[in-house]
Design a protein around this motif. Structure first.
Motif, short mmCIF file in Angstrom:
data_model
loop_
_atom_site.label_atom_id
_atom_site.label_comp_id
_atom_site.label_asym_id
_atom_site.label_seq_id
_atom_site.Cartn_x
_atom_site.Cartn_y
_atom_site.Cartn_z
N LEU A 122 -39.13 -25.97 7.72
CA LEU A 122 -39.48 -25.04 6.64
C LEU A 122 -40.89 -24.48 6.84
O LEU A 122 -41.11 -23.27 6.72
CB LEU A 122 -39.39 -25.77 5.30
CG LEU A 122 -39.68 -24.95 4.05
CD1 LEU A 122 -38.61 -23.87 3.88
CD2 LEU A 122 -39.71 -25.86 2.82
N ILE A 123 -41.82 -25.38 7.16
CA ILE A 123 -43.20 -24.96 7.35
C ILE A 123 -43.29 -24.01 8.54
O ILE A 123 -43.96 -22.98 8.50
CB ILE A 123 -44.12 -26.18 7.55
CG1 ILE A 123 -44.25 -26.93 6.22
CG2 ILE A 123 -45.50 -25.77 8.05
CD1 ILE A 123 -44.86 -28.30 6.33
N TRP A 160 -40.95 -22.08 9.67
CA TRP A 160 -40.38 -20.79 9.27
C TRP A 160 -41.38 -19.98 8.47
O TRP A 160 -41.56 -18.77 8.68
CB TRP A 160 -39.09 -21.03 8.48
CG TRP A 160 -38.44 -19.76 8.03
CD1 TRP A 160 -37.61 -18.96 8.74
CD2 TRP A 160 -38.60 -19.15 6.74
NE1 TRP A 160 -37.21 -17.88 8.00
CE2 TRP A 160 -37.80 -17.96 6.76
CE3 TRP A 160 -39.31 -19.47 5.58
CZ2 TRP A 160 -37.71 -17.11 5.66
CZ3 TRP A 160 -39.20 -18.61 4.49
CH2 TRP A 160 -38.42 -17.45 4.54
N MET A 161 -42.06 -20.63 7.53
CA MET A 161 -43.03 -19.92 6.68
C MET A 161 -44.20 -19.40 7.51
O MET A 161 -44.66 -18.28 7.29
CB MET A 161 -43.55 -20.86 5.59
CG MET A 161 -42.55 -21.15 4.49
SD MET A 161 -43.31 -21.89 3.02
CE MET A 161 -43.68 -23.52 3.61
#
Lengths: 359, 879
Positions: free
Chosen positions: A340-341, A343-344
């Motif tokens: 997730l990190i 991707w962000m």
């Protein structure tokens, strides 16, 4: 009083100690990197501004924009190793924390002060005028103070023989000055931070230079000078630190002693190589050699702790009452979180590249 | 116990964690709710095509970032630092149980930081869809951090099945997990609105400002009902005993419960106010005020939750003192100082009391009690106690205050702790020396002509010592009223007990006249008894002089209003009465003197504070009596202090039946003796008769020394006949339990028998009626084989020593043997002979009348038959 009578009991582990040790080392490595960039760049910004009597300069302005990030990640990456070290060595760490309780709790307030000072430095860089030296100077002093207390605590935790001082001063004001390793260790860590700080902005400007920014090159060189000079000085502190340690740590008649000696040797060699690369302004090569050096130093740090505590305790003694599911779920979340990190960050990077982002 | 203690004094009692934690939760819940607020409001702005709203969100994000990233996250780490300093043992337990929960929370925390930075710094640069996605990610990660931390916090209140199975998931998903999660989530959304006011009120554009302020008000108010519903759910999922503890049995948190009840509606009202169009000079301070109210609101909840956990840090597993429940027995056996690692003293010796006391205090008390600070200041809480009172209190404090842990140490350690707190912290001491008794000369022995006298007049007081509570301005347990009895015997080979043809008059010694000038009983009698009682007159109408009444073959002067205070304000608990028998012709046929003992020496002040009222040795000061009422109100939920102010002094026997005063009580409460002994036995245990004399005036170094007979000289104490406090209390409570009185069972739970294996082994008894009897030890009037008679009672009042007769049915036992507690030979502590005036008068020795073959006292000749009782025609055994 026999110090071993003072060592508190501890609880069992849910998975074998090796997992915690691994997580501890990896997260501590990240913390030390972030801390080095944070403290190092703050110090360098302060030094620059001091030299220029507070007149603004591109480097300190650049650093001012980034300090809140470095602080945020230093703190965040500090939480994880603190968690894992409590699992393995909590009974030592809580004890030394209580012995220096007032200073330990002060760390929280110092961090808050330093963090807000950094934001003031960032958002009021221009309006502060000459006052910006004071603000960044204070923030740097705060960070140094925190590092100082950290060093005191983490050295005191491995010296149960010094704990009996509690009985004369139970009000939580003990520091570990009686330990010959305390000051050289502290100096070694913070000087390394200055070095890595320098290298970090050398890296930043190297990327800009490669993208065609013509003003970047002198700052690459400046960063490399900071790195080289600080690392050479740090060799001095390092040897002082080495000399202050108990001989058992590197006793080559023991397995752990051999390991420590080998790792140290490798670290010294890699460290020397990184200085050579930096003096040649070869930033990527310096980075490639200093990163493993830092990692090796962190491993040695752990071996030092194990050796110091050997008369009293070894992590292999810890009882394991297996319960793997929480660990596995944690790993799942860790992987998911990393994804997730990632991707962000990718999304943010795309946005930054698409336009000039004020950050 | 395992760890060194950070010796804080005024900052002790958990002040640091209270401040750190309340600040943190207030900001961190905002960090969760505010995350939703940011992204939803941004979406609103985008949906309405209103960039000014989006701009507001951006400005609010900056405020959000500066507050939550710095103060919010650092106080969170601060909690960690603080708990490892204040309770490292519990912290270590939690870390080892929940390391991976914290690890997961850390992953979400990292993602929160990254997402929040990106959200703020790419505002206006990232496309709306992705930007909103980042916002949602932030909120989701923030809420997930709450999810896991909530599990750990709720575990500390309701560990649930973890106590049995030690399973991580049972610990995390414990009985209050879900309701608390909803509770905190709704609170977080409300806080989003509350904090939103701060930035909304400074929007320059008036239209937008009003709109956003109203929008924030909606956020504050809309979740409120759901919040209350989840609060109700939270409360309902607490185990029964925890629910009753928090909402009924903790007087100290009533203020927080009240605050929580009031401040919620106050916030709603504030929200409504904010929605009204008002100038900035009103809305800005109002926004600040509401934020403060919100802090108090949340703080009161957290205080309630923390208080409910006491006396544990992990309920059912570890006490706030860091001692595991499983280790308590061992610590009590071996001593805290020897089990603890970080103490200089390993046991209590004679010389180290203060130092050892301080070390014990550090471990057992400092976690919750500051010394002179704002949290549970130990000085304030214990200022009424002397060290011996405190020792008793500590012994039983966990019984009346279930949020206190049982004392974890030996009796010596308890004493050292009581000494440290009482003497070193509060400067209170127990009495160090025996009371110096006022010297009075020996009584002149009344005359008796052994050859010519026609009559023998015998007299005694009903109880040997009448206790009286000199606290009439505040409350009344025992009114003044000593009863003196007499029997007149016509001498001869067959003596006769005479009642007809004679009048017996009595006169209390002159120095005890005008009792109304020395006690406030008469001023308060009407308020207490609903009847006017003339001054210096007793409850049955008798004065200090008068005529005795006839009942059967006994003369009685009933309930004489004699008090132990002399006209020169001294204390003398042995007033003497002169009895004169006059025949029909008006000639004096017999005269004697007898003590009418009464004492006001009741040591309530040892625990209830205050000075002695009279001469540093007797009476109950008003402040002491008032403290008793305060304790009664606080612990039993009564309103006696209010009653005192409204209608006057409180008559204890109005609620608590007392057979000695013919008071039936109110039918619901325990009888007076069962209530007083039953309650106090929870504290006063393990020290034999030492505790009896804290209240009853029989302390051998005190001002009364009521237990003054042959048994006392032979080394028996109160407990030999009456039992130790615990056993005595159990016997009274058992009778009340059988009678269906509700509180009997509660009090019985707090008491362990001193000399019996189980409560079942103790026979129930009624006070005043079922009492020890001489013949339980002196079987068939023979020398006793054992010296305790507890658990064998008289069947009823008529079987009591003072009411029984000899085998001839004519003579009352005390007529010859003396008053209870002063049976012949007795030694009066003041002048030696006031309790043996009749033996001295009639047979020139201190022994029972007729003892030592002195039958001629009444019979005028020697006797051979043992008509009165067995084993009597012989030399007296105890010369």
């Amino acid at each position: 009083m026999d110090p071993s009578a003072l060592i508190p009991a501890t609880e069992s582990l849910q998975v074998p100690w090796g997992w915690f040790q691994f997580l501890l080392v990896v997260t501590l490595f990240l913390h030390v990197l972030a801390m080095n960039v944070m403290l190092g760049t703050a110090f360098i910004a302060f030094a620059n501004l001091l030299r220029r009597s507070g007149e603004p300069d591109p480097l300190s302005r650049e650093i001012s924009g980034k300090i809140p990030f470095t602080i945020a990640f230093t703190i965040n990456f500090g939480v994880a190793p603190l968690l894992f070290v409590q699992v393995l060595y909590g009974h030592f760490l809580y004890t030394s924390s209580v012995l220096m309780a007032n200073f330990w709790i002060l760390v929280i307030f110092l961090l808050m002060a330093g963090y807000y000072l950094a934001y003031i430095f960032k958002y009021n860089y221009e309006p502060l005028h000459g006052g910006r030296v004071l603000v960044i100077g204070l923030a740097t002093a705060v960070m140094l103070a925190v590092a100082f207390f950290m060093s005191s605590n983490f050295t005191l935790m491995q010296r149960p023989e010094a704990w009996t001082r509690y009985f004369d001063r139970p009000a939580g004001l003990l520091l570990n000055f009686g330990d010959p390793t305390f000051i050289p260790r502290f100096l070694h860590f913070v000087t390394a931070a200055v070095a890595v700080g320098g290298l970090s902005f050398a890296l930043l400007y190297e990327f800009r230079h490669r993208r065609g920014n013509r003003d970047a090159a002198p700052l690459v060189r400046s960063g490399c000078y900071w790195f080289s000079f600080a690392t050479i000085v740090n060799f001095g502190f390092g040897f002082w630190f080495f000399g202050s340690l108990r001989p058992e740590v590197f006793d080559v008649s023991t397995g752990s002693g051999i390991l420590a000696a080998v790792l140290l040797l490798a670290g010294i060699v890699l460290g020397a190589l990184s200085v050579i690369s930096a003096m040649q302004f070869r930033v990527m090569r310096a980075l490639a050699t200093i990163l493993p050096t830092i990692f090796l130093m962190i491993l040695i740090r752990d071996l030092v702790r194990a050796a110091y505590l050997k008369p009293w305790f070894s992590v292999s003694e810890l009882e394991v009452v297996p319960q793997y599911s929480p660990f596995l779920v944690f790993l799942l979340f860790l992987a998911g979180g990393a994804f997730l990190i990632g991707w962000m960050l990718k999304l943010a990077w795309r946005t930054i590249k698409a336009g000039e982002v004020q950050s | 116990m395992n760890y060194p203690v950070w010796q804080l004094d005024a900052a002790g009692g958990g002040l640091l964690i209270a401040v750190m934690a309340v600040v943190h939760v207030y900001i961190s819940h905002f960090a969760v709710g505010g995350g939703l607020f940011l992204v939803v409001t941004e979406m609103k702005g985008i949906r309405e095509g209103n960039r000014t709203i989006v701009d507001y969100v951006r400005r609010h994000t900056r405020f959000f970032l500066l507050l939550t990233m710095v103060a919010g996250s650092l106080t969170g780490v601060g909690i960690w630092f603080t708990i490892s300093l204040l309770n490292p043992a519990a912290t270590s337990e939690l870390i080892h149980i929940f390391v991976f929960a914290w690890g997961i929370e850390w992953v979400f925390f990292t993602a929160e930081i990254v997402s929040l930075f990106i959200y703020y710094y790419t505002f206006g640069r990232m496309d709306d869809r992705n930007h909103v996605a980042i916002g949602w990610i932030y909120f989701a990660c923030a809420w997930m951090s709450l999810f896991f931390i909530n599990g750990i916090i709720d575990f500390m209140l309701t560990p649930g099945a973890w106590l049995e199975n030690r399973n991580f998931w049972s610990g995390l998903f414990n009985p209050t997990f879900w309701p608390a999660l909803f509770f905190r989530s709704f609170l977080a959304f409300m806080l989003a609105g509350l904090y939103g006011f701060l930035t909304a009120v400074s929007i320059k554009d008036e239209q937008l400002r009003l709109r956003m302020v109203r929008y924030c008000a909606l956020w504050l108010m809309a979740p409120f009902l759901l919040f209350l519903a989840s609060a109700w759910w939270y409360r309902a999922s607490l185990p029964m005993d925890l629910r009753s503890l928090i909402f009924e049995r903790m007087p100290e948190i009533r203020i927080y419960l009240a605050a929580f009840t009031i401040l919620g509606p106050a916030l709603m009202f504030g929200g409504l106010l904010m929605a009204i169009r008002m100038p900035g000079v009103v809305t800005r301070p109002l926004a600040g005020l509401l934020l403060l109210i919100g802090l108090l609101y949340m703080g009161s909840f957290e205080f309630i939750r923390e208080a409910g956990r006491r006396p544990y840090i992990i309920p059912g597993y570890m006490y706030s003192t860091s001692i595991r429940t499983a280790d308590m027995e061992r610590v009590r056996q071996n001593g805290l100082l020897s089990e603890a690692k970080w103490t200089r003293n390993s046991s209590v010796t004679g010389e180290n009391t203060a130092d050892a006391g301080r070390e014990i205090f550090n471990i057992l008390c400092l976690p919750c009690h500051s010394i002179g600070g704002p949290l549970n200041d130990i000085r304030k809480l214990t200022r009424n106690y002397t060290p011996s009172g405190l020792e008793a209190k500590i012994n039983g404090i966990h019984t009346v205050s279930p949020y206190m842990p049982p004392f974890a140490g030996t009796a010596d350690e308890r004493r050292a702790l009581a000494h440290y707190i009482g003497v070193n912290l509060n400067g209170r001491m127990d009495r160090q020396e025996d009371v110096a008794l006022k010297t009075i000369p020996e009584d002149p022995v009344p005359e008796f002509d052994a050859e010519a006298a026609e009559y023998v007049l015998l007299a005694w007081s009903g109880m040997g010592m009448k206790g009286m509570t000199d606290a009439s301005t505040i409350w009344m347990i025992e009114p003044p009223g000593v009863t003196v009895n007499a029997q007149l015997i016509r001498r001869g080979p067959t003596p006769e007990v005479v009642v007809d043809g004679v009048t017996l008059s009595y006169a209390v010694d002159g120095e005890f006249l005008q009792p109304a000038a020395r006690i406030s009983f008469w001023e308060n009698a009407e308020a207490l008894y609903n009847v006017q009682i003339p001054e210096d007159t007793g409850l049955t109408g008798n004065g200090l002089t008068g005529t005795m009444t006839r009942g059967g073959n006994v003369f009685t002067a009933d309930m004489l209003p004699v008090v132990p205070y002399t006209v020169d304000n001294g204390f003398l608990p042995y007033p003497a009465v002169t009895l004169t028998a006059v025949n029909a012709a008006g000639e004096i046929v017999a005269r004697t003197r007898v003590a009418a003992p009464v004492s006001t020496e009741m040591g309530c002040r040892v625990c209830h504070g205050g000075p002695w009222k009279i001469d540093g040795r007797a009476g109950i000061a008003d402040v002491t009596a008032a403290n008793v009422l305060e304790a009664h109100d606080r612990i039993s939920g009564t309103r006696l202090q209010a009653l005192l102010a409204e209608t006057g002094p409180v008559l204890c026997s109005r609620c608590h039946a007392d057979a000695s005063q013919n008071a039936p009580g109110n039918g619901e409460q325990l009888n007076l003796s069962a209530a007083i002994h039953g309650f106090h036995a929870g504290f006063m245990a393990g020290r034999g008769s030492r505790y009896c004399v804290l209240c009853h005036p029989a302390d051998s170094g005190g001002a009364t020394r009521a237990y003054r007979d042959i048994h006392s000289t032979l080394g028996l104490d109160c407990s030999s006949c009456h039992g130790e406090m615990e056993d005595l209390a159990i016997s009274l409570l058992k009778a009340e339990l059988e009678d269906g009185k509700p509180h009997a069972a509660d009090l019985l739970e707090n008491i362990r028998p001193a000399n019996f294996a189980a409560i079942d082994d103790i026979a129930p008894r009624q006070p005043w009626d079922n009492l020890p009897d001489c013949l339980h030890c002196h079987l068939d009037f023979e020398p006793p084989e054992d010296d305790t008679t507890f658990n064998r009672w008289t069947a009823g009042t008529e079987d009591l020593y003072r009411n029984r007769t000899d085998e001839s049915g004519m003579l009352r036992c005390p007529a010859c043997h003396g008053s209870p507690h002063a049976v012949y030979p007795a030694l009066n502590p003041y002048n030696g002979n006031r309790d043996i005036l009749q033996p001295l008068q009639y047979q020139n020795n201190p022994f029972p009348i007729g003892a030592n073959l002195n039958c001629p006292v009444c019979h005028t000749i020697d006797m051979e038959d043992e008509l009165h009782h067995g084993n009597m025609v012989r030399t007296f055994r105890n010369q």
